[in-house]
Design a protein around this motif. Structure first.
Motif, PDB file in Angstrom:
ATOM      1  N   LYS A  71      29.273  42.578  45.447  1.00 35.64           N
ATOM      2  CA  LYS A  71      30.002  41.507  44.749  1.00 35.64           C
ATOM      3  C   LYS A  71      31.331  41.202  45.434  1.00 35.64           C
ATOM      4  CE  LYS A  71      28.274  41.313  40.063  1.00 35.64           C
ATOM      5  NZ  LYS A  71      27.661  42.625  39.757  1.00 35.64           N
ATOM      6  N   GLU A  72      31.900  42.240  46.090  1.00 29.62           N
ATOM      7  CA  GLU A  72      33.190  42.036  46.738  1.00 29.62           C
ATOM      8  C   GLU A  72      33.093  41.052  47.896  1.00 29.62           C
ATOM      9  OE1 GLU A  72      34.533  45.908  47.784  1.00 29.62           O
ATOM     10  OE2 GLU A  72      35.173  46.367  45.737  1.00 29.62           O
ATOM     11  N   ALA A  73      31.874  40.736  48.305  1.00 29.99           N
ATOM     12  CA  ALA A  73      31.709  39.816  49.422  1.00 29.99           C
ATOM     13  C   ALA A  73      31.531  38.379  48.947  1.00 29.99           C
ATOM     14  CB  ALA A  73      30.514  40.235  50.267  1.00 29.99           C
ATOM     15  N   ASP A  74      31.488  38.189  47.645  1.00 30.31           N
ATOM     16  CA  ASP A  74      31.247  36.836  47.129  1.00 30.31           C
ATOM     17  C   ASP A  74      32.300  35.837  47.616  1.00 30.31           C
ATOM     18  OD1 ASP A  74      29.008  37.603  45.892  1.00 30.31           O
ATOM     19  OD2 ASP A  74      29.805  37.572  43.847  1.00 30.31           O
ATOM     20  N   VAL A  75      33.565  36.291  47.651  1.00 27.08           N
ATOM     21  CA  VAL A  75      34.635  35.408  48.125  1.00 27.08           C
ATOM     22  C   VAL A  75      34.319  34.888  49.514  1.00 27.08           C
ATOM     23  CG1 VAL A  75      37.120  35.341  47.937  1.00 27.08           C
ATOM     24  CG2 VAL A  75      35.949  37.497  47.652  1.00 27.08           C
ATOM     25  N   ARG A 123      19.976  38.048  45.928  1.00 20.34           N
ATOM     26  CA  ARG A 123      21.436  37.941  45.921  1.00 20.34           C
ATOM     27  C   ARG A 123      22.108  38.386  47.220  1.00 20.34           C
ATOM     28  NH1 ARG A 123      19.960  40.345  41.424  1.00 20.34           N
ATOM     29  NH2 ARG A 123      20.988  42.316  41.892  1.00 20.34           N
ATOM     30  N   PHE A 124      21.352  38.878  48.184  1.00 23.53           N
ATOM     31  CA  PHE A 124      21.949  39.192  49.482  1.00 23.53           C
ATOM     32  C   PHE A 124      22.111  37.892  50.266  1.00 23.53           C
ATOM     33  CE2 PHE A 124      20.201  43.316  48.317  1.00 23.53           C
ATOM     34  CZ  PHE A 124      21.211  44.182  48.734  1.00 23.53           C
ATOM     35  N   PHE A 125      23.004  37.912  51.286  1.00 22.26           N
ATOM     36  CA  PHE A 125      23.204  36.707  52.080  1.00 22.26           C
ATOM     37  C   PHE A 125      21.923  36.371  52.851  1.00 22.26           C
ATOM     38  CE2 PHE A 125      27.835  37.961  52.008  1.00 22.26           C
ATOM     39  CZ  PHE A 125      28.155  36.986  51.078  1.00 22.26           C
ATOM     40  N   GLU A 126      21.657  35.088  52.933  1.00 23.96           N
ATOM     41  CA  GLU A 126      20.423  34.649  53.574  1.00 23.96           C
ATOM     42  C   GLU A 126      20.664  34.398  55.051  1.00 23.96           C
ATOM     43  OE1 GLU A 126      17.006  31.807  52.014  1.00 23.96           O
ATOM     44  OE2 GLU A 126      18.904  30.787  52.294  1.00 23.96           O
ATOM     45  N   ALA A 182      30.077  41.505  57.712  1.00 26.08           N
ATOM     46  CA  ALA A 182      29.451  42.836  57.653  1.00 26.08           C
ATOM     47  C   ALA A 182      29.960  43.535  56.407  1.00 26.08           C
ATOM     48  CB  ALA A 182      29.779  43.636  58.918  1.00 26.08           C
ATOM     49  N   THR A 183      29.773  42.868  55.280  1.00 29.44           N
ATOM     50  CA  THR A 183      30.406  43.319  54.044  1.00 29.44           C
ATOM     51  C   THR A 183      29.574  44.338  53.268  1.00 29.44           C
ATOM     52  OG1 THR A 183      29.546  41.255  53.147  1.00 29.44           O
ATOM     53  CG2 THR A 183      31.883  41.322  53.621  1.00 29.44           C
ATOM     54  N   GLY A 184      28.417  44.717  53.796  1.00 27.00           N
ATOM     55  CA  GLY A 184      27.694  45.839  53.212  1.00 27.00           C
ATOM     56  C   GLY A 184      27.133  45.611  51.823  1.00 27.00           C
ATOM     57  N   TRP A 185      27.045  46.689  51.071  1.00 22.22           N
ATOM     58  CA  TRP A 185      26.315  46.714  49.806  1.00 22.22           C
ATOM     59  C   TRP A 185      27.132  47.394  48.736  1.00 22.22           C
ATOM     60  CZ3 TRP A 185      25.123  51.775  48.148  1.00 22.22           C
ATOM     61  CH2 TRP A 185      25.325  52.781  49.107  1.00 22.22           C
ATOM     62  N   GLN A 186      26.604  47.387  47.511  1.00 24.02           N
ATOM     63  CA  GLN A 186      27.169  48.205  46.442  1.00 24.02           C
ATOM     64  C   GLN A 186      26.012  48.884  45.730  1.00 24.02           C
ATOM     65  OE1 GLN A 186      29.092  45.249  43.876  1.00 24.02           O
ATOM     66  NE2 GLN A 186      27.326  45.262  42.511  1.00 24.02           N
TER      67      GLN A 186
END
Ligand SMILES: Cc1cc2nc3c(=O)[nH]c(=O)nc-3n(C[C@H](O)[C@H](O)[C@H](O)COP(=O)(O)OP(=O)(O)OC[C@H]3O[C@@H](n4cnc5c(N)ncnc54)[C@H](O)[C@@H]3O)c2cc1C
Ligand code: SF4
Lengths: 790, 292
Positions: free
Chosen positions: A494-498, A511-514, A325-329
């Motif tokens: 981008k902080e959720a890329d990890v 670029r959002f999670f599928e 649930a890492t949200g958006w920027q």
């Protein structure tokens, strides 16, 4: 092996075209068949009872039902045979309705021949079936939630209330996400933090929630039911147990001021700070970048909570499921240079206006021009900044910016009735319960609506001007404003890329999670046991973010509440004698289910049974428990045993799209030639080149492989791999003098029965032009391959 | 440095002074130019037909192995746009059907402002080249629309600064010219003369208000609109503008110590004498100061 074969009349659905009694007689001639019967309606109670009695009486080992599609009644007949004591996996179906009688209504004799082949193929596979046991595995009853925005918070509360243990990990020093920073929120305009803060406190106080803020996940291992998560809690340089959250004492004496990220740069904070007054946990934090180490805060703290020597702490725990649930920027509006953000101080963002409108914000709720500090008398909202804009690579609509502009424009108008407030829009999107009414309210309050994308914001004689084409009135206009608010869009965080990389999540082009399916599985990731909620999978409003948090929680409960997981036995298995440890399968597996430690190891909990690895393995060391190499090859041989038709095609249809598409052709009664004998595989990626070669060797004139449309594979990329393999294989065929056009790969969605039918028609025509398999070799003077007995 | 030179049609018609000054400046900078053999239209006259305009541009590009330099912003933009289109396999195939020499890989294409900026940047001692710094002169940097488009090239399409930087390097001062990115209206001048005139006078007024002694242009069409057109605009709006419009190469040439004739300065419509006089006066002052 003792096999029972049951040929269904399905009223006249099958019997109207085929002759079930002679098919039954035919079945009796096949090896291992102990008993064969034709039944009026095999799925009826009488039909089911007959099968059960036969199983007992004739001591059957496996059962073939020649009837409708296995996609319809496989579960029914599996249940039936297990009620009679057989392992449910000892069943094979021959699809003589959707893929035979319904699609060859005008050619009964050829359809009858095809039905015989289908039964022969089913019996051949049935003779090789093995009992399979879905193993049960104990699971961890913990759930990791990554991200403490409103979506993560809601999921945490629901899960903990249901008795599961939650680890909520948040990167920032407080939970709350963006919602904690908004002013009143649409569609009801309640104060955002007032409705969120109680939930934040509940999270903090819940005995089953372990809250880790200011924390970073560094590694995730394992798979569904037993993930191991590790990471670090960064040092706050404040003792969490001692800090009372009074903040004024320490921050009051701190001499360093830096821009406040929680005010989006509009205000300032100290080097020791509390992110927001309602922070959870209510603990101060020292910003190591800003701190000059003067020691004043430490002296001022009444409880000696400031600890400059504090170290980061490592953590490690096990969970059964993970919710991302890492949200958006925010889109960086400076990228739209024509709007002057970053050049003109009075051009601000939607988030900044949220802070200006907020009574607890930097101006105490006054909407002022940053350049002068005076209240703005005219305000423009510019919509779609960084959304619906291919020049910045964002094709999508950010979905909430129309609504937040429709919220903030009236809030300004209500506060300053004389202010002139306009919204410059392309289309206004207010789809949602109560949203259109919300829009109309803004109209009534006197907000101007101007249609047309703004071309530029310029500064003329110290004043902002907005230049645009008014597409309703026609003509170019230029309007001066005190304050320009850019409704910047929402981008993937981008902080959720990890996290995405650690879990192997795939991303959409935006670029959002599928999610696993764009409609039917809205909160599931492609990886078992991983769920996605809130804006991590695309822009959405609070209400939907909460709903997804709840849905992800419910999915996790379903998975873990029983404490154990029954694994699907249709998985890959490794022959460690043969495995050479080349790791090709590791790269191939879409579910990250294989690891290699000298030899390959399949994580059966993670394996989804697509079989792509089995097709990829260069030494045939991986095989599937069901849909095994042996079984499929037996089907191929059975299919090509007679070849009563020319051209003769062996088909491989993926279970999820193409096989379903072929079934749909049947239910839609779309007629196509009888030349193909289809073999069901879980994924087009399962098709081993060896199967194709076996078919050609057996004398098939062509092989058709059909998978989901590109980008729609049930296992994400199996169809691409199938495509690659087919390309290579065609190259090889060409080298040995066989027309590569004999192997064809096509894409067909479950809704595209017509396409499948068309592909078969076309292929039949193409193969007729090529002539029987081997023609090309005869021309070359090469001896014919064996099996070409025509 | 050796470059392939793509003159473009205007160089041989209304923009002769641009070509003259381009050749002179490149010579002074030690940039060797080799004119593309049998070049043709850049494609600008056929933009409505993607394949034709792309093929025209491509035919020029394949005629040389060298990096290509153009001085006209329209040509420059067309050549770049064509290269972007040609990344599409289908377009490339159709275009190559029409070409004798096939377009294979991408080319380096630069505008003369890049050539000048680069040469000055690489100079060991700038003072050896900029022998007559334009001290005391104020220049309005006029970009027009096509130099920076399609985006992703020379500079930001909305707020570029390459010309301001060059002006500074040459010793002059760029003015704060708000309308520096406005289109010169060349393409709409015929069908929409009224609208074009309105825009042009705004641009010129704004340049003058910014305190500029002259405007720097990067494109022969912009130059035509602001320079040759200026007397007509003055008459139409009944006001005196009298603002010299120098090509970037003319400005650079002055700083490199080239004479007015070598730069074709007498060919401009609006007299450039005021610029030369101011430059001489400033030089005189500078020399006096040095003497004291
Ligand atoms: C100007 C503006 C106004 C809005 N107004 C409204 C409104 O009035 N009504 C409405 O319904 N919606 C509104 N929205 C939309 C609303 O902000 C979102 O719906 C909401 O924030 C979504 O919540 P979320 O939990 O999905 O994401 P977020 O709020 O972004 O929360 C995600 C959390 O995850 C954390 N995180 C990210 N990466 C990691 C990681 N790797 N490890 C640990 N933690 C991580 C982040 O720090 C953050 O705390 C508005 C949006 C904007 C831009
Ligand atoms: S929600 Fe409105 S402003 Fe935002 S991108 Fe979509 S249409 Fe544009």
């Amino acid at each position: 092996m003792r096999i029972g074969v049951y040929v269904c009349h399905c009223g006249l659905n099958i019997a109207g075209v085929l002759e079930p009694s002679s098919l039954t007689e035919f079945a009796k001639t096949l090896p291992d068949v102990e008993v064969a019967r034709d039944l009026q309606f095999t799925c009826s109670d009488t039909g089911q009872e007959t099968i059960k009695e036969d199983i007992v009486e004739h001591k059957l080992d496996s059962v073939v039902v020649a009837a409708c599609s296995p996609r319809l009644h496989e579960p029914t007949f599996r249940r039936v045979i297990s009620e009679a004591g057989l392992n449910p996996f000892m069943l094979e179906m021959a699809n003589i309705r959707e893929q035979c009688s319904w699609v060859h209504m005008d050619e009964p004799p050829q359809a009858q021949e095809k039905a015989k082949d289908l039964i022969r193929m089913a019996v051949a596979k049935a003779a090789l079936l093995n009992p399979l046991q879905g193993e049960t595995m104990p699971v961890s009853r913990g759930v990791l939630i990554v991200g403490g925005g409103v979506a993560g918070i809601q999921a945490a509360l629901d899960l903990a209330d249901s008795g599961l243990h939650v680890y909520l990990v948040e990167r920032k020093p407080t939970i709350g996400g963006y919602m904690a920073l908004l002013t009143d929120v649409f569609p009801t305009n309640d104060c955002s933090i007032c409705v969120l803060a109680p939930k934040m406190t509940d999270v903090y106080n819940h005995p089953l929630i372990t809250l880790m803020t200011y924390a970073e996940i560094l590694n995730i291992e394992g798979s569904v039911g037993r993930f191991t998560v590790s990471g670090v809690k960064k040092a706050r340089f404040v003792d969490e147990k001692l800090c009372k959250g009074c903040i004024n004492e320490c921050a009051g004496v701190c001499p360093v001021e830096v821009p406040d990220e929680y005010e989006f740069g509009l205000g300032k904070r100290k080097a020791i700070y509390m992110p927001i007054p309602q922070s959870v946990p209510l603990i101060a934090c020292v910003d190591p970048e800003a701190c000059i180490g003067c020691g004043l805060c430490s002296e001022a703290c009444p409880v000696d909570a400031v600890k400059y020597d504090q170290r980061q702490e490592e953590f490690r725990f096990d969970v059964g499921a993970i919710i991302v649930a890492t949200g958006w920027q925010s889109f960086d509006p400076a990228r739209k240079e024509e709007y002057g953000y970053g050049r003109f101080r009075d051009v601000i963002t939607g988030l900044q206006v949220e802070r200006l409108l907020n009574a607890a914000g930097p101006t105490g709720g006054e909407v002022v021009r940053p350049s002068t500090g005076e209240v703005a008398k005219s305000v423009a909202f510019l919509q779609c900044v960084g959304s619906r804009d291919e020049t910045v690579g964002n094709q999508y609509c950010s979905r909430v910016c129309c609504m937040y502009a429709l919220k903030n424009a009236p809030l300004i108008k209500e506060k300053y009735p004389d202010a002139e407030v306009s919204i410059h829009y392309i289309d206004l999107r207010a789809g949602g319960e109560g949203y259109e009414e919300f829009y109309m309210r803004a109209q009534r309050l006197g907000v101007n609506f101007i249609r047309g994308r703004v071309s530029e914001v310029e500064k003329v004689d110290g004043h902002l001007r907005v230049n645009y084409e008014d597409t309703l009135l026609g003509g170019f206009r230029s309007k001066p404003y005190d304050l320009v608010v850019l409704s910047a869009g929402l981008e993937a965080n981008k902080e959720a890329d990890v996290i995405g990389n650690l879990l192997g999540l795939s991303k959409r082009p935006d670029r959002f999670f599928e999610i696993a399916h764009p409609k039917m599985r809205p909160v599931e990731a492609h990886i078992d046991g991983v769920f996605i909620a809130g804006c991590a999978s695309g822009p959405k409003e609070i209400q939907v973010s909460i709903a997804q948090g709840e849905a992800a929680a419910a999915k996790s409960m379903r998975l873990l509440l029983r404490g154990e997981l029954t694994l699907d036995p249709v998985v890959a298995m490794v022959d460690t004698e043969k495995c050479i440890g080349c790791k090709l399968c590791v790269e191939t597996c879409p579910s990250k289910a294989i690891s290699v430690d000298k030899t390959a190891l399949v994580d059966e909990a993670a394996c989804k049974g697509c079989g792509t690895c089995a097709a990829a393995c260069p030494v045939d060391a991986i095989d599937m428990r069901l849909f095994s190499d042996e079984q499929i090859l037996a089907q191929v041989r059975a299919a090509t045993a007679v070849k009563g038709q020319y051209p003769f095609i062996v088909g491989f249809l993926c279970n999820w799209c193409s096989y379903a598409g072929a079934d749909l052709a049947g239910t839609s009664r779309i007629q196509y030639p009888t030349n193909m004998r289809a073999i069901r595989v879980m994924c087009a990626g399962r098709v081993d080149p060896a199967f194709v070669i076996e078919a050609l060797k057996g004398g098939a004139d062509g092989v058709l492989i059909s998978g989901c449309r590109l980008g729609e594979c049930h296992y994400s990329k199996g169809n691409y791999q199938a495509y690659q393999r087919v390309q290579v294989l065609r190259g090889v065929l060409e080298k040995v003098g066989i027309n590569p056009g004999r192997v064809k790969i096509v894409w067909c969605a479950a809704s595209e029965g017509e396409i499948l039918a068309k592909e078969v028609r076309t292929f039949v025509r193409e193969l007729k032009e090529m002539g029987p398999v081997g023609t090309e070799l005869r021309v070359l003077g090469v001896p014919e391959p064996p099996g070409g007995d025509r | 440095m050796k470059l392939a030179y793509y003159p473009g049609c205007v160089a041989r018609s209304t923009g002769r002074e641009y070509e003259i000054s381009t050749l002179a400046v490149c010579r002074a900078l030690g940039v060797e130019l080799e004119e593309i053999d049998d070049w043709n239209c850049c494609g600008a006259t056929h933009v409505s037909n993607e394949i034709v305009s792309t093929a025209l541009a491509a035919r020029n590009l394949v005629r040389t192995e060298l990096p290509v330099m153009a001085s006209c912003s329209i040509c420059y933009s067309r050549l770049r746009a064509a290269m972007i289109r040609l990344k599409d396999r289908k377009v490339r195939e159709r275009v190559n059907e029409a070409l004798e020499v096939k377009y294979e890989g991408e080319k380096d294409v630069e505008h003369v402002i890049e050539t000048i900026t680069k040469s000055l940047g690489e100079a060991e001692d700038l003072e050896d080249l900029v022998v007559r710094p334009l001290a005391g002169l104020k220049a309005a940097p006029y970009y027009g629309c096509l130099l920076t488009r399609p985006g992703g090239g020379i500079d930001s399409p909305e707020n570029p600064s390459i010309l301001e930087n060059l002006i500074r390097t040459l010793g002059a001062e760029p003015t704060d010219f708000r309308l520096k990115m406005k289109c010169c209206c060349g393409p709409i001048f015929m069908p929409e003369e009224e609208a074009a005139a309105e825009t042009l006078i705004r641009i010129l007024r704004n340049a003058k208000e910014s305190g500029a002694d002259f405007v720097v242009a990067l494109c022969p069409l912009c130059h035509l609109m602001l320079d040759a057109n200026q007397p007509l605009l003055e008459k139409k709006f009944g006001e005196k503008i009298d603002l010299p419009i120098l090509y970037v190469t003319q400005m650079a040439g002055l700083a490199l110590g080239l004479g007015a004739e070598e730069l074709g300065l007498e060919m401009n419509s609006v007299s450039t004498r005021s610029v030369l006089e101011k430059l001489e006066a400033a030089e005189g002052e500078g020399a006096e100061k040095e003497l004291c």
